[in-house]
Design an enzyme around this catalytic site. Structure first.
Site, short mmCIF file in Angstrom:
data_model
loop_
_atom_site.label_atom_id
_atom_site.label_comp_id
_atom_site.label_asym_id
_atom_site.label_seq_id
_atom_site.Cartn_x
_atom_site.Cartn_y
_atom_site.Cartn_z
CG HIS A 117 8.89 8.01 4.93
ND1 HIS A 117 8.56 8.19 3.65
CD2 HIS A 117 7.95 7.40 5.61
CE1 HIS A 117 7.37 7.49 3.56
NE2 HIS A 117 6.83 7.21 4.73
NE ARG A 171 -1.26 2.54 2.88
CZ ARG A 171 -0.99 3.83 3.30
NH1 ARG A 171 -1.08 4.96 2.37
NH2 ARG A 171 -0.67 4.09 4.38
CB CYS A 199 4.28 10.96 1.18
SG CYS A 199 2.42 11.74 1.74
#
Length: 383
Positions: free
Chosen positions: A288, A46, A319
């Site tokens: 991240h 995802r 993102c």
């Protein structure tokens, strides 16, 4: 601790823990002990794929999930019921959910599959597929068992790689929600304020609880925001975490969406969360690696007692609402780090490394897992 946090803490503890439980596996505020289990939530299917520009086929997505399921991972984020207009890559999440429910990927341990819901519309779309499966299963179960049905043969000794999970067993499904620690990012990401995002969660939480579906809540940009800068207020993060737990969230994933987090900032955030009454067993961290600090921050979190971390195979990710943010910490690198500390994830690093190399090739991108590439190089040399 402020009086507000004291009240929030007492209210949450009274609601969530009427009887205190003991947890033998975790000692809060300490580095992991030898062989202690560290849980990894694999977010590659995802969060890892959502920012890819090229269209990825349903078959490739399902292959990724099935390959990951064979590595020993216990939690996989499989899709998102978000509008295809905003995140086209997640357009076939209903098909993924249906496939997982009808034909659970073979695995040696039970796996939890997470699906992200942005709002009530996402919940409705999820429920259409989820209810359809449950209704059809109920109809099948209502048929009488044929007489003289011979028992199934035990094939475990014939196929050592066969799943130990019964094909009749429905996989565990978990729902995820997301908000953010800054108003600017929340507006960009969900087109609403933080308070409005929490209000949107109420019917989702209520429906999930009625169905006994666990709920995970994400808090984005907890260590830096692309619109408001690197100094996100840790008290805002803590207030949000407490509010989400009081609403019924079973776990809070605190995200360094931009990768701006540093060791001191991570330690400071965890200190504030603890002071607000958020226990480490309710917490996951989502780093991240934009500035190469994800593993450093992971070590800090481990030393503070956190035992659940999000990661993405081969470092997939980014993102769409955080310009410049690169991928999640690579799952292979996180597994190697945990192994090096003497703790355990239950994940087969060699098999995971093969999955990372495969999906990188499928996407035509660089494999960003340093440990994964090192493992593959060693295997290629026969060592």
């Amino acid at each position: 601790m402020s009086s507000r946090y004291t009240c929030l803490r007492l209210a949450r503890l009274a609601a969530r823990h009427p009887c205190r439980r003991s947890f033998a596996t975790v000692t809060s505020g300490s580095a992991p002990r030898s062989s202690e289990h560290i849980r990894i939530v694999e977010v590659g299917p995802r969060d890892g794929l959502q920012n890819e520009k090229q269209s990825i086929s349903l078959a490739t997505k399902m292959q990724l999930i099935e390959r990951l399921a064979r590595t020993g991972l216990e939690t996989i984020e499989a899709g998102s019921f978000v509008s295809p207009k905003w995140v086209p890559q997640m357009a076939n999440s209903s098909e993924i959910l249906q496939h997982i429910l009808q034909s659970p990927p073979p695995s040696k341990i039970p796996i939890t599959y997470q699906f992200l819901l942005p709002n009530i519309k996402g919940l409705d779309n999820f429920m259409t597929t989820y209810d359809s499966f449950n209704n059809s299963k109920s109809a099948e179960d209502s048929y009488p068992t044929p007489p003289n049905t011979p028992p199934a043969e035990n094939t475990s000794s014939q196929d050592p790689n066969a799943s130990s999970i019964s094909p009749e067993q429905t996989p565990k499904i978990e729902l995820s929600l997301f908000t953010a620690a800054t108003e600017s990012f929340t507006q960009k990401n969900t087109n609403c304020s933080i308070a409005e995002s929490l209000k949107r969660f109420e019917p989702i939480m209520s429906r999930a609880k009625s169905l006994a579906l666990p709920v995970r809540a994400y808090i984005s940009v907890a260590l830096g925001c692309p619109y408001e800068g690197p100094d996100t207020d840790p008290h805002r993060v803590a207030e949000l975490a407490v509010s989400l737990l009081e609403m019924g969230a079973d776990e809070i994933s605190v995200g360094d969406t931009t990768g701006m987090g540093t060791a001191p900032k991570t330690a400071a955030l965890l200190k504030v969360l603890k002071e607000a009454g958020v226990e480490t067993k309710d917490l996951a961290l989502h780093f991240h690696d934009t500035y190469g600090m994800a593993l450093v921050n992971t070590v800090v979190a481990l030393e503070h007692g956190v035992r659940t971390f999000d990661a993405s195979v081969s470092g997939l990710g980014g993102c769409p609402y955080s310009p410049g943010a690169t991928g999640n910490v690579a799952t292979e690198d996180l597994v190697h780090l945990v192994n090096s500390l003497g703790a355990s994830t239950g994940v087969d690093l060699e098999e995971l490394s093969k999955v990372g190399e495969w999906i990188s090739g499928e996407l035509g991108r660089r494999n960003d897992a340093n440990a994964g590439k090192a493992v593959l190089a060693r295997l290629a040399k026969g060592r």
